[in-house]
Design a protein around this motif. Structure first.
Motif, mmCIF file in Angstrom:
data_model
loop_
_atom_site.group_PDB
_atom_site.id
_atom_site.type_symbol
_atom_site.label_atom_id
_atom_site.label_comp_id
_atom_site.label_asym_id
_atom_site.label_seq_id
_atom_site.Cartn_x
_atom_site.Cartn_y
_atom_site.Cartn_z
ATOM 1 N N GLU A 145 -17.632 -22.903 31.490
ATOM 2 C CA GLU A 145 -18.666 -22.398 30.581
ATOM 3 C C GLU A 145 -19.811 -23.391 30.445
ATOM 4 O O GLU A 145 -20.990 -23.014 30.424
ATOM 5 C CB GLU A 145 -18.062 -22.076 29.206
ATOM 6 C CG GLU A 145 -17.210 -20.823 29.208
ATOM 7 C CD GLU A 145 -16.444 -20.616 27.911
ATOM 8 O OE1 GLU A 145 -16.580 -21.439 26.970
ATOM 9 O OE2 GLU A 145 -15.676 -19.637 27.842
ATOM 10 N N GLY A 148 -21.784 -23.253 33.645
ATOM 11 C CA GLY A 148 -22.574 -22.015 33.676
ATOM 12 C C GLY A 148 -23.775 -22.071 32.748
ATOM 13 O O GLY A 148 -24.847 -21.549 33.061
ATOM 14 N N THR A 152 -29.664 -22.050 35.447
ATOM 15 C CA THR A 152 -30.760 -21.174 34.983
ATOM 16 C C THR A 152 -30.921 -19.963 35.883
ATOM 17 O O THR A 152 -31.373 -18.909 35.431
ATOM 18 C CB THR A 152 -32.087 -21.964 34.937
ATOM 19 O OG1 THR A 152 -32.324 -22.557 36.224
ATOM 20 C CG2 THR A 152 -32.025 -23.050 33.866
ATOM 21 N N ASP A 153 -30.534 -20.078 37.127
ATOM 22 C CA ASP A 153 -30.665 -18.984 38.090
ATOM 23 C C ASP A 153 -29.531 -17.981 37.885
ATOM 24 O O ASP A 153 -28.354 -18.341 37.950
ATOM 25 C CB ASP A 153 -30.628 -19.566 39.503
ATOM 26 C CG ASP A 153 -30.873 -18.517 40.588
ATOM 27 O OD1 ASP A 153 -30.677 -17.319 40.308
ATOM 28 O OD2 ASP A 153 -31.236 -18.910 41.704
ATOM 29 N N PRO A 154 -29.867 -16.679 37.641
ATOM 30 C CA PRO A 154 -28.818 -15.665 37.433
ATOM 31 C C PRO A 154 -27.884 -15.501 38.632
ATOM 32 O O PRO A 154 -26.689 -15.229 38.459
ATOM 33 C CB PRO A 154 -29.586 -14.366 37.180
ATOM 34 C CG PRO A 154 -31.008 -14.760 36.952
ATOM 35 C CD PRO A 154 -31.212 -16.131 37.495
ATOM 36 N N GLU A 155 -28.422 -15.686 39.860
ATOM 37 C CA GLU A 155 -27.573 -15.552 41.046
ATOM 38 C C GLU A 155 -26.534 -16.672 41.098
ATOM 39 O O GLU A 155 -25.406 -16.446 41.516
ATOM 40 C CB GLU A 155 -28.435 -15.578 42.319
ATOM 41 C CG GLU A 155 -29.007 -14.221 42.679
ATOM 42 C CD GLU A 155 -29.547 -14.197 44.105
ATOM 43 O OE1 GLU A 155 -30.061 -15.231 44.572
ATOM 44 O OE2 GLU A 155 -29.438 -13.143 44.732
ATOM 45 N N GLN A 156 -26.963 -17.870 40.689
ATOM 46 C CA GLN A 156 -26.020 -18.994 40.676
ATOM 47 C C GLN A 156 -24.928 -18.751 39.632
ATOM 48 O O GLN A 156 -23.743 -19.045 39.876
ATOM 49 C CB GLN A 156 -26.760 -20.301 40.386
ATOM 50 C CG GLN A 156 -27.642 -20.757 41.530
ATOM 51 C CD GLN A 156 -28.366 -22.048 41.216
ATOM 52 O OE1 GLN A 156 -28.514 -22.444 40.053
ATOM 53 N NE2 GLN A 156 -28.853 -22.717 42.264
ATOM 54 N N ARG A 157 -25.333 -18.224 38.487
ATOM 55 C CA ARG A 157 -24.328 -17.886 37.458
ATOM 56 C C ARG A 157 -23.346 -16.845 37.995
ATOM 57 O O ARG A 157 -22.148 -16.919 37.762
ATOM 58 C CB ARG A 157 -25.025 -17.350 36.199
ATOM 59 C CG ARG A 157 -25.565 -18.412 35.320
ATOM 60 C CD ARG A 157 -25.913 -17.816 33.971
ATOM 61 N NE ARG A 157 -26.432 -18.854 33.118
ATOM 62 C CZ ARG A 157 -27.371 -18.679 32.229
ATOM 63 N NH1 ARG A 157 -27.904 -17.493 32.045
ATOM 64 N NH2 ARG A 157 -27.774 -19.670 31.483
ATOM 65 N N ARG A 158 -23.894 -15.849 38.701
ATOM 66 C CA ARG A 158 -23.051 -14.785 39.274
ATOM 67 C C ARG A 158 -22.087 -15.387 40.312
ATOM 68 O O ARG A 158 -20.923 -15.009 40.371
ATOM 69 C CB ARG A 158 -23.946 -13.707 39.907
ATOM 70 C CG ARG A 158 -23.203 -12.579 40.566
ATOM 71 C CD ARG A 158 -22.604 -11.621 39.543
ATOM 72 N NE ARG A 158 -21.890 -10.556 40.244
ATOM 73 C CZ ARG A 158 -20.669 -10.168 39.960
ATOM 74 N NH1 ARG A 158 -20.014 -10.720 38.969
ATOM 75 N NH2 ARG A 158 -20.098 -9.199 40.627
ATOM 76 N N GLU A 161 -19.284 -16.981 38.476
ATOM 77 C CA GLU A 161 -18.369 -15.960 37.933
ATOM 78 C C GLU A 161 -17.459 -15.403 39.027
ATOM 79 O O GLU A 161 -16.260 -15.205 38.819
ATOM 80 C CB GLU A 161 -19.177 -14.817 37.312
ATOM 81 C CG GLU A 161 -19.858 -15.165 36.011
ATOM 82 C CD GLU A 161 -20.815 -14.065 35.552
ATOM 83 O OE1 GLU A 161 -20.841 -12.972 36.169
ATOM 84 O OE2 GLU A 161 -21.561 -14.301 34.592
ATOM 85 N N LEU A 176 -23.734 -11.635 47.345
ATOM 86 C CA LEU A 176 -25.037 -12.144 46.871
ATOM 87 C C LEU A 176 -26.092 -12.166 47.977
ATOM 88 O O LEU A 176 -27.232 -12.552 47.733
ATOM 89 C CB LEU A 176 -24.867 -13.549 46.290
ATOM 90 C CG LEU A 176 -23.991 -13.675 45.044
ATOM 91 C CD1 LEU A 176 -23.889 -15.133 44.606
ATOM 92 C CD2 LEU A 176 -24.545 -12.821 43.905
#
Length: 201
Positions: A145, A148, A152-158, A161, A176
């Protein structure tokens, strides 16, 4: 000719002296006379955990070997004195082994049967699992967490996950639309900032 009880007793008392002098028949007679009493002395002291490791004859044989090896050091006036001595030595050997087996290093209480049955007949609970403990899972989840939250990049967060869900690098790359090397590099860089790996928590 009748043999008096006194002469029988004298013959029995002289057995050790004859054996010590090298009379093999005297050793055989001593063994036949003393061994059952020696076994009883061992069995009285042998508890269930030790009984699972040793037989009574193991201790009795050890006592006989000690007696034969050091026979010149002893002189027993009666057969009863010899039996008392052998019984005492046997009990001391059992006590010594009990103490040794119950030290932290050799704790017999930690030993488990391979067939899953404990000495008292109960089913063994089995060995501890290699699975992570709840606290280890919680610590890992908190670490993920924190990682995560820094992304800042949503793709990196995805990607993070998906990795947490158990996807392989190849699957993440397909989902991706990344190159596999990009996925590997991303997790390698992320790993260097993992708590305990030299990076910041």
């Amino acid at each position: 000719m009748n043999v008096s009880p006194d002469s029988q007793r004298n013959d029995a008392d002289a057995l050790f002296a004859r054996a010590r002098a090298g009379d093999q028949a005297a050793w055989d007679e001593l063994y036949r006379t003393c061994h059952p009493k020696l076994l009883r002395a061992v069995r009285r002291r042998l508890d269930a955990p030790l009984r699972s490791l040793y037989d009574s004859t193991d201790f009795a044989s050890d006592v006989w070997r000690s007696l034969v090896r050091r026979r010149d050091e002893f002189d027993f006036p009666t057969l009863g004195a010899l039996i008392a001595f052998l019984s005492k030595v046997a009990q001391e050997k059992v006590i010594d082994e009990y103490r040794k087996r119950h030290t932290l290093k050799h704790d017999i209480g930690r030993q488990r049967s391979l067939d899953g049955i404990e000495g008292d007949g109960r089913l063994d609970r089995g060995l501890a699992s290699d699975d992570p403990t709840p606290s280890q899972i919680s610590i890992a989840k908190e670490g993920l967490e924190r990682l995560g939250a820094r992304l800042t990049d949503p793709e990196q967060r995805r990607a993070l996950e998906l990795k947490e869900q158990g996807h392989s690098n190849e699957e993440i790359a397909l989902l991706l639309n990344w190159h596999v090397r990009k996925v590997q590099r991303f997790f390698q860089d992320l790993g260097s900032s993992w708590p305990g790996a030299g990076g910041l928590p």
